[in-house]
Design a protein around this motif. Structure first.
Motif, PDB file in Angstrom:
ATOM      1  N   ILE A  23     -78.909  70.395 -56.737  1.00  0.00           N
ATOM      2  CA  ILE A  23     -77.532  70.151 -57.147  1.00  0.00           C
ATOM      3  C   ILE A  23     -76.567  70.851 -56.193  1.00  0.00           C
ATOM      4  O   ILE A  23     -75.535  70.293 -55.808  1.00  0.00           O
ATOM      5  N   LEU A  24     -76.889  72.082 -55.797  1.00  0.00           N
ATOM      6  CA  LEU A  24     -76.029  72.815 -54.872  1.00  0.00           C
ATOM      7  C   LEU A  24     -75.970  72.141 -53.503  1.00  0.00           C
ATOM      8  O   LEU A  24     -74.898  72.044 -52.889  1.00  0.00           O
ATOM      9  N   VAL A  25     -77.108  71.647 -53.010  1.00  0.00           N
ATOM     10  CA  VAL A  25     -77.135  70.942 -51.727  1.00  0.00           C
ATOM     11  C   VAL A  25     -76.344  69.643 -51.827  1.00  0.00           C
ATOM     12  O   VAL A  25     -75.570  69.296 -50.914  1.00  0.00           O
ATOM     13  N   LEU A  26     -76.485  68.934 -52.937  1.00  0.00           N
ATOM     14  CA  LEU A  26     -75.727  67.700 -53.132  1.00  0.00           C
ATOM     15  C   LEU A  26     -74.223  67.983 -53.176  1.00  0.00           C
ATOM     16  O   LEU A  26     -73.428  67.267 -52.560  1.00  0.00           O
ATOM     17  N   GLY A  27     -73.828  69.035 -53.855  1.00  0.00           N
ATOM     18  CA  GLY A  27     -72.411  69.402 -53.911  1.00  0.00           C
ATOM     19  C   GLY A  27     -71.858  69.779 -52.549  1.00  0.00           C
ATOM     20  O   GLY A  27     -70.744  69.382 -52.189  1.00  0.00           O
ATOM     21  N   ALA A  28     -72.631  70.541 -51.773  1.00  0.00           N
ATOM     22  CA  ALA A  28     -72.194  70.913 -50.429  1.00  0.00           C
ATOM     23  C   ALA A  28     -72.093  69.681 -49.525  1.00  0.00           C
ATOM     24  O   ALA A  28     -71.160  69.559 -48.713  1.00  0.00           O
ATOM     25  N   THR A  29     -73.022  68.751 -49.675  1.00  0.00           N
ATOM     26  CA  THR A  29     -72.993  67.530 -48.880  1.00  0.00           C
ATOM     27  C   THR A  29     -71.765  66.693 -49.204  1.00  0.00           C
ATOM     28  O   THR A  29     -71.080  66.190 -48.298  1.00  0.00           O
ATOM     29  N   VAL A  30     -71.466  66.556 -50.472  1.00  0.00           N
ATOM     30  CA  VAL A  30     -70.271  65.803 -50.875  1.00  0.00           C
ATOM     31  C   VAL A  30     -69.015  66.473 -50.337  1.00  0.00           C
ATOM     32  O   VAL A  30     -68.097  65.808 -49.858  1.00  0.00           O
ATOM     33  N   ALA A  31     -68.965  67.796 -50.398  1.00  0.00           N
ATOM     34  CA  ALA A  31     -67.798  68.519 -49.889  1.00  0.00           C
ATOM     35  C   ALA A  31     -67.608  68.282 -48.394  1.00  0.00           C
ATOM     36  O   ALA A  31     -66.490  68.043 -47.927  1.00  0.00           O
ATOM     37  N   ILE A  32     -68.686  68.327 -47.651  1.00  0.00           N
ATOM     38  CA  ILE A  32     -68.585  68.129 -46.207  1.00  0.00           C
ATOM     39  C   ILE A  32     -68.208  66.691 -45.875  1.00  0.00           C
ATOM     40  O   ILE A  32     -67.326  66.438 -45.049  1.00  0.00           O
ATOM     41  N   LEU A  33     -68.839  65.751 -46.545  1.00  0.00           N
ATOM     42  CA  LEU A  33     -68.563  64.348 -46.240  1.00  0.00           C
ATOM     43  C   LEU A  33     -67.178  63.909 -46.683  1.00  0.00           C
ATOM     44  O   LEU A  33     -66.585  63.022 -46.078  1.00  0.00           O
ATOM     45  N   SER A  34     -66.640  64.517 -47.729  1.00  0.00           N
ATOM     46  CA  SER A  34     -65.349  64.059 -48.233  1.00  0.00           C
ATOM     47  C   SER A  34     -64.161  64.813 -47.663  1.00  0.00           C
ATOM     48  O   SER A  34     -63.035  64.349 -47.802  1.00  0.00           O
ATOM     49  N   ALA A  35     -64.365  65.948 -47.033  1.00  0.00           N
ATOM     50  CA  ALA A  35     -63.233  66.724 -46.543  1.00  0.00           C
ATOM     51  C   ALA A  35     -63.335  67.064 -45.058  1.00  0.00           C
ATOM     52  O   ALA A  35     -62.431  66.754 -44.288  1.00  0.00           O
ATOM     53  N   VAL A  36     -64.393  67.674 -44.662  1.00  0.00           N
ATOM     54  CA  VAL A  36     -64.496  68.205 -43.307  1.00  0.00           C
ATOM     55  C   VAL A  36     -64.581  67.094 -42.266  1.00  0.00           C
ATOM     56  O   VAL A  36     -63.854  67.117 -41.264  1.00  0.00           O
ATOM     57  N   ILE A  37     -65.434  66.137 -42.487  1.00  0.00           N
ATOM     58  CA  ILE A  37     -65.618  65.072 -41.498  1.00  0.00           C
ATOM     59  C   ILE A  37     -64.355  64.225 -41.332  1.00  0.00           C
ATOM     60  O   ILE A  37     -63.901  64.014 -40.197  1.00  0.00           O
ATOM     61  N   PRO A  38     -63.730  63.723 -42.419  1.00  0.00           N
ATOM     62  CA  PRO A  38     -62.495  62.944 -42.205  1.00  0.00           C
ATOM     63  C   PRO A  38     -61.388  63.747 -41.538  1.00  0.00           C
ATOM     64  O   PRO A  38     -60.668  63.224 -40.677  1.00  0.00           O
ATOM     65  N   TYR A  39     -61.234  65.019 -41.896  1.00  0.00           N
ATOM     66  CA  TYR A  39     -60.188  65.835 -41.289  1.00  0.00           C
ATOM     67  C   TYR A  39     -60.448  66.029 -39.800  1.00  0.00           C
ATOM     68  O   TYR A  39     -59.535  65.904 -38.985  1.00  0.00           O
ATOM     69  N   SER A  40     -61.680  66.323 -39.435  1.00  0.00           N
ATOM     70  CA  SER A  40     -61.977  66.531 -38.011  1.00  0.00           C
ATOM     71  C   SER A  40     -61.826  65.237 -37.225  1.00  0.00           C
ATOM     72  O   SER A  40     -61.348  65.252 -36.079  1.00  0.00           O
ATOM     73  N   LEU A  41     -62.204  64.091 -37.812  1.00  0.00           N
ATOM     74  CA  LEU A  41     -62.001  62.818 -37.120  1.00  0.00           C
ATOM     75  C   LEU A  41     -60.520  62.516 -36.944  1.00  0.00           C
ATOM     76  O   LEU A  41     -60.099  62.000 -35.896  1.00  0.00           O
ATOM     77  N   GLU A  42     -59.706  62.828 -37.958  1.00  0.00           N
ATOM     78  CA  GLU A  42     -58.270  62.594 -37.855  1.00  0.00           C
ATOM     79  C   GLU A  42     -57.645  63.464 -36.765  1.00  0.00           C
ATOM     80  O   GLU A  42     -56.829  62.998 -35.977  1.00  0.00           O
TER      81      GLU A  42
END
Length: 123
Positions: A23-42
């Motif tokens: 559950i913790l790994v899934l939560g961290a993955t969702v956090a990275i995919l929904s915030a960090v990646i789009p922001y860095s691409l922008e």
């Protein structure tokens, strides 16, 4: 912030199972995919495109988000979100008919002059 607000609800509904490694790994993955990646691409895209194009794309972003919200959430949640945004915008925008209260006038005077009438020493 969302994790801090949602964590107590998750513990209340599921108990200690939220601390399982999967559950913790899934939560961290969702956090990275929904915030960090789009922001860095922008940020990367903003460095490479002209300022005019970037301005147009950034001005389209709220509209695209509203359409995505309509598709994902449905009209009821979108209307509720719109009401919240409108109330925030109307509260933050200056109004010509607004007359400052006496306390607002005193605060403005203190901020402009730097002298507070309540801080007179020796009088």
């Amino acid at each position: 912030m969302a994790a801090c607000l949602g964590f107590p609800a998750g513990v209340a509904s599921n108990g200690i199972t939220v601390f399982q490694p999967q559950i913790l790994v899934l939560g961290a993955t969702v956090a990275i995919l929904s915030a960090v990646i789009p922001y860095s691409l922008e940020m990367t895209a903003l460095k490479r495109i002209p300022a005019g194009t970037a301005g147009i794309l950034l001005s389209l972003e709220p509209g695209v988000a509203a359409l995505a919200g309509l598709l994902v959430l449905g009209p009821v949640e979108l209307i509720a979100t719109r009401v919240c945004h409108e109330s925030f915008a109307s509260r933050c925008s200056p109004s010509r008919s607004h007359r400052p209260s006496p306390s607002e006038r005193r605060l403005r005077k203190v901020l402009l002059t730097g002298h507070s009438p309540a801080c007179r020493v020796g009088r």
